[in-house]
Write an enzyme that holds these catalytic residues in place. Structure first.
Site, PDB file in Angstrom:
ATOM      1  N   GLU A  12     -15.181  -2.671   1.644  1.00 21.53           N
ATOM      2  CA  GLU A  12     -15.061  -1.830   0.292  1.00 21.53           C
ATOM      3  C   GLU A  12     -15.131  -2.681  -0.876  1.00 21.53           C
ATOM      4  OE1 GLU A  12     -14.836   0.548  -1.332  1.00 21.53           O
ATOM      5  OE2 GLU A  12     -13.548   2.255  -0.092  1.00 21.53           O
ATOM      6  N   ASP A  13     -15.631  -2.269  -2.102  1.00 23.27           N
ATOM      7  CA  ASP A  13     -15.574  -3.071  -3.183  1.00 23.27           C
ATOM      8  C   ASP A  13     -14.137  -3.251  -3.826  1.00 23.27           C
ATOM      9  OD1 ASP A  13     -15.462  -0.440  -4.064  1.00 23.27           O
ATOM     10  OD2 ASP A  13     -16.582  -0.858  -6.055  1.00 23.27           O
ATOM     11  N   ILE A  14     -13.359  -2.023  -3.889  1.00 22.76           N
ATOM     12  CA  ILE A  14     -11.943  -2.138  -4.576  1.00 22.76           C
ATOM     13  C   ILE A  14     -11.218  -1.042  -3.806  1.00 22.76           C
ATOM     14  CG2 ILE A  14     -12.673  -0.263  -6.345  1.00 22.76           C
ATOM     15  CD1 ILE A  14     -10.504  -1.834  -8.030  1.00 22.76           C
ATOM     16  N   ASP A  25      -7.801   0.927  -4.728  1.00 23.50           N
ATOM     17  CA  ASP A  25      -6.840   1.033  -5.886  1.00 23.50           C
ATOM     18  C   ASP A  25      -5.840   1.856  -5.553  1.00 23.50           C
ATOM     19  OD1 ASP A  25      -6.009   2.080  -8.308  1.00 23.50           O
ATOM     20  OD2 ASP A  25      -7.782   2.892  -9.108  1.00 23.50           O
ATOM     21  N   THR A  26      -5.849   3.120  -5.338  1.00 21.97           N
ATOM     22  CA  THR A  26      -4.617   3.896  -4.801  1.00 21.97           C
ATOM     23  C   THR A  26      -4.571   3.870  -3.259  1.00 21.97           C
ATOM     24  OG1 THR A  26      -5.934   6.098  -4.506  1.00 21.97           O
ATOM     25  CG2 THR A  26      -4.755   5.621  -6.600  1.00 21.97           C
ATOM     26  N   GLY A  27      -5.689   3.485  -2.673  1.00 24.27           N
ATOM     27  CA  GLY A  27      -5.602   3.308  -1.250  1.00 24.27           C
ATOM     28  C   GLY A  27      -6.010   4.735  -0.682  1.00 24.27           C
ATOM     29  N   THR A  62      -8.833   6.266  -0.532  1.00 20.30           N
ATOM     30  CA  THR A  62     -10.065   6.213   0.145  1.00 20.30           C
ATOM     31  C   THR A  62     -10.174   5.453   1.582  1.00 20.30           C
ATOM     32  OG1 THR A  62     -11.146   5.902  -1.878  1.00 20.30           O
ATOM     33  CG2 THR A  62     -12.688   5.502  -0.275  1.00 20.30           C
ATOM     34  N   LYS A  86      -6.126  -3.705  -6.226  1.00 17.95           N
ATOM     35  CA  LYS A  86      -5.459  -3.320  -7.739  1.00 17.95           C
ATOM     36  C   LYS A  86      -4.069  -3.286  -7.480  1.00 17.95           C
ATOM     37  CE  LYS A  86      -6.070  -0.171 -11.472  1.00 17.95           C
ATOM     38  NZ  LYS A  86      -6.770   0.844 -12.113  1.00 17.95           N
TER      39      LYS A  86
HETATM   40  O1  LIG Z   1      -8.190   3.334  -3.733  1.00 16.55           O
HETATM   41  P1  LIG Z   1      -8.862   4.613  -4.348  1.00 16.55           P
HETATM   42  O2  LIG Z   1      -8.073   5.106  -5.487  1.00 16.55           O
HETATM   43  O3  LIG Z   1      -9.076   5.740  -3.248  1.00 16.55           O
HETATM   44  O4  LIG Z   1     -10.301   4.094  -4.880  1.00 16.55           O
HETATM   45  C1  LIG Z   1     -10.986   3.278  -4.516  1.00 16.55           C
HETATM   46  C2  LIG Z   1     -12.543   3.686  -4.353  1.00 16.55           C
HETATM   47  O5  LIG Z   1     -12.809   4.046  -5.433  1.00 16.55           O
HETATM   48  C3  LIG Z   1     -14.380   3.766  -5.738  1.00 16.55           C
HETATM   49  O6  LIG Z   1     -15.125   4.531  -5.346  1.00 16.55           O
HETATM   50  P2  LIG Z   1     -15.784   5.753  -6.096  1.00 16.55           P
HETATM   51  O7  LIG Z   1     -15.112   6.988  -5.570  1.00 16.55           O
HETATM   52  O8  LIG Z   1     -15.819   5.465  -7.611  1.00 16.55           O
HETATM   53  O9  LIG Z   1     -17.334   5.902  -5.684  1.00 16.55           O
HETATM   54  P3  LIG Z   1     -18.519   4.746  -5.642  1.00 16.55           P
HETATM   55  O10 LIG Z   1     -18.138   3.721  -4.822  1.00 16.55           O
HETATM   56  O11 LIG Z   1     -19.785   5.731  -5.192  1.00 16.55           O
HETATM   57  O12 LIG Z   1     -18.452   4.603  -7.182  1.00 16.55           O
HETATM   58  C4  LIG Z   1     -14.470   2.333  -4.893  1.00 16.55           C
HETATM   59  O13 LIG Z   1     -15.686   2.186  -4.627  1.00 16.55           O
HETATM   60  C5  LIG Z   1     -13.539   2.867  -3.681  1.00 16.55           C
HETATM   61  O14 LIG Z   1     -14.266   3.534  -2.733  1.00 16.55           O
END
Ligand SMILES: O=P(O)(O)OC[C@H]1O[C@H](OP(=O)(O)OP(=O)(O)O)[C@H](O)[C@@H]1O
Length: 191
Positions: free
Chosen positions: A141-143, A145-147, A149, A173
């Site tokens: 994953e790239d990031i 944030d809330t977890g 995803t 994050k």
């Molecule tokens: O921890 P979370 O709050 O769930 O957020 C993290 C997710 O949000 C972003 O994806 P995004 O929905 O922006 O799609 P993208 O990767 O296509 O930009 C990122 O790439 C993670 O998959």
């Protein structure tokens, strides 16, 4: 499975980090209207990814059969660049004194609208993932944030009955909205 706290070797970016002026660095000109300075230079990202590749390879010695290899899942779209940077470096590391075979898979997850996590995550399977049964899987994953995803992805991948699921995220994050699910490996804990 993702671990219960930030990884000890991760780089912590403070809330008010030192910044590097744009004029000291080379950057794509079309970024200029959107950025005023740099917090994490790409050189640092690459050095940390190199170390993450070493750490993940060491960690895999316990759970991965080098003959069988690792199944790496690229979470599109954001994870694509990190996925290629990380798996390229992992390919050159050894697992049990043998080079590690990496099979790449792609999955699409979407939770953001503009710069806000919506809390509702949609997962799109792009290819058949039945091959993950009884295999060692690394989600990239790239990031986080809330977890949300990550939780949804892990829940989704469990249906294929993998032997192990590990998670590498470039960024983790710091946010009170985080759901308590941490990646096993990451660069930093600030967006
Ligand atoms: O921890 P979370 O709050 O769930 O957020 C993290 C997710 O949000 C972003 O994806 P995004 O929905 O922006 O799609 P993208 O990767 O296509 O930009 C990122 O790439 C993670 O998959």
């Amino acid at each position: 499975m993702a671990q219960q706290g930030p990884q000890k070797s991760a780089i912590i970016i403070p809330d008010e980090p030192p910044v590097l002026p744009l004029e000291s660095l080379s950057y794509p000109v079309h970024y200029a209207p959107y950025i005023s300075n740099v917090v994490i230079p790409y050189g640092l990202v690459l050095d940390r990814i190199e170390r993450m590749a070493e750490e993940i390879s060491q960690d895999l010695q316990a759970s991965c059969d080098p003959e069988e290899g690792l199944h790496a899942i690229c979470v599109l779209k954001g994870g694509f660049k990190f996925f290629t940077d990380l798996t390229d470096r992992m390919q050159s590391k050894n697992c049990c004194h043998k080079s590690l075979k990496i099979s790449s898979h792609f999955i699409r997850a979407r939770s953001y609208q503009n710069d806000q996590s919506t809390g509702s995550v949609s997962i799109m399977k792009l290819y058949d993932l039945e091959v993950l049964a009884n295999k060692t899987v690394l989600v990239v994953e790239d990031i986080v944030d809330t977890g949300h995803t990550l939780s949804k992805l892990i829940e989704h991948l469990h249906q294929y009955k993998p032997k192990t699921i590990k998670v590498a995220s470039l960024l983790l994050k710091r946010t009170p909205l985080h759901n308590g699910l941490f990646p096993d490996s990451h660069l930093s804990d600030q967006r």
